[in-house]
Design a protein around this motif. Sequence first.
Motif, PDB file in Angstrom:
ATOM      1  N   VAL A  41      32.021  44.179 -44.920  1.00 14.04           N
ATOM      2  CA  VAL A  41      31.740  42.827 -45.552  1.00 14.04           C
ATOM      3  C   VAL A  41      31.924  43.207 -47.130  1.00 14.04           C
ATOM      4  O   VAL A  41      32.337  42.357 -47.764  1.00 14.04           O
ATOM      5  CB  VAL A  41      30.312  42.291 -45.205  1.00 14.04           C
ATOM      6  CG1 VAL A  41      29.909  41.185 -45.988  1.00 14.04           C
ATOM      7  CG2 VAL A  41      30.659  41.797 -43.645  1.00 14.04           C
ATOM      8  N   VAL A  42      31.218  44.243 -47.672  1.00 14.27           N
ATOM      9  CA  VAL A  42      31.061  44.404 -48.953  1.00 14.27           C
ATOM     10  C   VAL A  42      32.598  44.792 -49.707  1.00 14.27           C
ATOM     11  O   VAL A  42      33.094  44.063 -50.771  1.00 14.27           O
ATOM     12  CB  VAL A  42      30.220  45.811 -49.382  1.00 14.27           C
ATOM     13  CG1 VAL A  42      30.375  46.238 -50.447  1.00 14.27           C
ATOM     14  CG2 VAL A  42      28.845  45.498 -48.985  1.00 14.27           C
ATOM     15  N   ARG A  43      33.208  45.616 -48.460  1.00 14.61           N
ATOM     16  CA  ARG A  43      34.633  45.885 -49.242  1.00 14.61           C
ATOM     17  C   ARG A  43      35.460  44.653 -49.069  1.00 14.61           C
ATOM     18  O   ARG A  43      36.310  44.535 -50.204  1.00 14.61           O
ATOM     19  CB  ARG A  43      35.163  46.902 -48.111  1.00 14.61           C
ATOM     20  CG  ARG A  43      34.670  48.308 -48.352  1.00 14.61           C
ATOM     21  CD  ARG A  43      34.877  49.089 -47.354  1.00 14.61           C
ATOM     22  NE  ARG A  43      34.089  50.536 -47.397  1.00 14.61           N
ATOM     23  CZ  ARG A  43      34.148  51.204 -46.366  1.00 14.61           C
ATOM     24  NH1 ARG A  43      34.578  50.971 -45.282  1.00 14.61           N
ATOM     25  NH2 ARG A  43      33.420  52.551 -46.640  1.00 14.61           N
ATOM     26  N   ARG A  44      35.278  43.732 -48.151  1.00 16.07           N
ATOM     27  CA  ARG A  44      36.161  42.328 -48.478  1.00 16.07           C
ATOM     28  C   ARG A  44      35.714  41.643 -49.540  1.00 16.07           C
ATOM     29  O   ARG A  44      36.689  41.226 -50.230  1.00 16.07           O
ATOM     30  CB  ARG A  44      35.863  41.627 -47.017  1.00 16.07           C
ATOM     31  CG  ARG A  44      36.913  42.154 -45.898  1.00 16.07           C
ATOM     32  CD  ARG A  44      36.893  40.784 -45.081  1.00 16.07           C
ATOM     33  NE  ARG A  44      35.590  40.572 -44.419  1.00 16.07           N
ATOM     34  CZ  ARG A  44      34.909  40.901 -43.360  1.00 16.07           C
ATOM     35  NH1 ARG A  44      35.549  42.000 -42.629  1.00 16.07           N
ATOM     36  NH2 ARG A  44      33.775  40.629 -43.060  1.00 16.07           N
ATOM     37  N   ASP A 106      42.631  49.487 -50.148  1.00 14.46           N
ATOM     38  CA  ASP A 106      43.968  50.112 -49.686  1.00 14.46           C
ATOM     39  C   ASP A 106      43.914  51.534 -50.433  1.00 14.46           C
ATOM     40  O   ASP A 106      44.705  52.458 -49.720  1.00 14.46           O
ATOM     41  CB  ASP A 106      44.962  49.404 -49.821  1.00 14.46           C
ATOM     42  CG  ASP A 106      45.023  48.046 -49.087  1.00 14.46           C
ATOM     43  OD1 ASP A 106      44.531  47.942 -47.749  1.00 14.46           O
ATOM     44  OD2 ASP A 106      45.892  47.298 -49.377  1.00 14.46           O
ATOM     45  N   THR A 107      43.137  51.777 -51.551  1.00 13.21           N
ATOM     46  CA  THR A 107      43.679  52.938 -52.495  1.00 13.21           C
ATOM     47  C   THR A 107      42.348  53.509 -52.386  1.00 13.21           C
ATOM     48  O   THR A 107      42.333  54.875 -52.950  1.00 13.21           O
ATOM     49  CB  THR A 107      43.986  52.545 -53.982  1.00 13.21           C
ATOM     50  OG1 THR A 107      42.935  51.787 -54.447  1.00 13.21           O
ATOM     51  CG2 THR A 107      45.051  51.954 -53.742  1.00 13.21           C
ATOM     52  N   VAL A 111      37.426  54.492 -47.375  1.00 13.85           N
ATOM     53  CA  VAL A 111      37.973  53.566 -46.577  1.00 13.85           C
ATOM     54  C   VAL A 111      39.169  54.350 -45.736  1.00 13.85           C
ATOM     55  O   VAL A 111      39.139  54.220 -44.522  1.00 13.85           O
ATOM     56  CB  VAL A 111      38.502  52.250 -47.360  1.00 13.85           C
ATOM     57  CG1 VAL A 111      39.001  51.265 -46.359  1.00 13.85           C
ATOM     58  CG2 VAL A 111      37.419  51.704 -47.998  1.00 13.85           C
ATOM     59  N   GLN A 112      40.083  54.988 -46.493  1.00 12.65           N
ATOM     60  CA  GLN A 112      41.321  55.556 -45.654  1.00 12.65           C
ATOM     61  C   GLN A 112      40.792  56.372 -44.745  1.00 12.65           C
ATOM     62  O   GLN A 112      41.320  56.647 -43.437  1.00 12.65           O
ATOM     63  CB  GLN A 112      42.372  55.944 -46.651  1.00 12.65           C
ATOM     64  CG  GLN A 112      42.846  54.864 -47.597  1.00 12.65           C
ATOM     65  CD  GLN A 112      43.355  53.702 -46.613  1.00 12.65           C
ATOM     66  OE1 GLN A 112      44.170  54.037 -45.799  1.00 12.65           O
ATOM     67  NE2 GLN A 112      43.239  52.603 -47.339  1.00 12.65           N
ATOM     68  N   LEU A 115      39.331  54.836 -41.660  1.00 13.34           N
ATOM     69  CA  LEU A 115      40.455  54.161 -40.909  1.00 13.34           C
ATOM     70  C   LEU A 115      41.133  55.550 -39.977  1.00 13.34           C
ATOM     71  O   LEU A 115      41.361  55.154 -38.837  1.00 13.34           O
ATOM     72  CB  LEU A 115      41.350  53.463 -41.712  1.00 13.34           C
ATOM     73  CG  LEU A 115      41.081  52.025 -42.223  1.00 13.34           C
ATOM     74  CD1 LEU A 115      41.934  51.563 -43.296  1.00 13.34           C
ATOM     75  CD2 LEU A 115      40.325  51.117 -41.284  1.00 13.34           C
ATOM     76  N   ALA A 116      41.375  56.431 -40.803  1.00 12.95           N
ATOM     77  CA  ALA A 116      41.924  57.566 -40.096  1.00 12.95           C
ATOM     78  C   ALA A 116      40.962  58.194 -38.903  1.00 12.95           C
ATOM     79  O   ALA A 116      41.537  58.615 -37.630  1.00 12.95           O
ATOM     80  CB  ALA A 116      42.358  58.707 -40.980  1.00 12.95           C
ATOM     81  N   ASP A 117      39.673  58.264 -39.078  1.00 14.06           N
ATOM     82  CA  ASP A 117      38.618  58.518 -38.070  1.00 14.06           C
ATOM     83  C   ASP A 117      38.639  57.598 -36.804  1.00 14.06           C
ATOM     84  O   ASP A 117      38.726  58.074 -35.750  1.00 14.06           O
ATOM     85  CB  ASP A 117      37.443  58.652 -38.627  1.00 14.06           C
ATOM     86  CG  ASP A 117      37.137  60.100 -39.453  1.00 14.06           C
ATOM     87  OD1 ASP A 117      38.272  60.852 -39.425  1.00 14.06           O
ATOM     88  OD2 ASP A 117      36.218  59.993 -40.147  1.00 14.06           O
TER      89      ASP A 117
END
Length: 158
Positions: A41-44, A106-107, A111-112, A115-117
């Motif tokens: 939620v925070v990231r969005r 996305d950068t 987060v990346q 997502l990979a995990d």
Amino acid sequence: MNARPKMTRFWPPGESTRRPLAPRVAAPREPVDPARIGRRVVRRRAKGMDASAVAAALEDARFDARQASRHEDLADDLRGPAELAEWERLHQLLAEAAPGTVYDPDTDDVVQAELADAAAADAREADLREAQRIAGPRRRAPGAARARHPGADRAPAR
């Protein structure tokens, strides 16, 4: 003379001569992780924010945390502290970046990595399901009951 029209629908609604649909088996769901939901939620919300907007949001999150600390029912809440920690991380991230930089998930390396995990975990789970599907249902060996319970095949002693 009977001028009454014939009914073309079944009454009450929902009853018909059609066979009912086969019951659907719900797919197993992953357990809910409130901390992960809070971070997402925070990231969005932070997407496109600059350092000053993130600082203001961080102050709001700190205020919310202080208010929540006064309520017993929120003592074991995992989402609030996770949101606060994520705002603090984003504030630190943008403070170290060049002036005028806006947050983009996305950068973001964290987060990346998450997502990979998650993708790796999904792949492992899919491989496990496929292996279980290929193996088929487990069948017990004929002597398995005797092996677990020695003497189960003997008559009870009197």
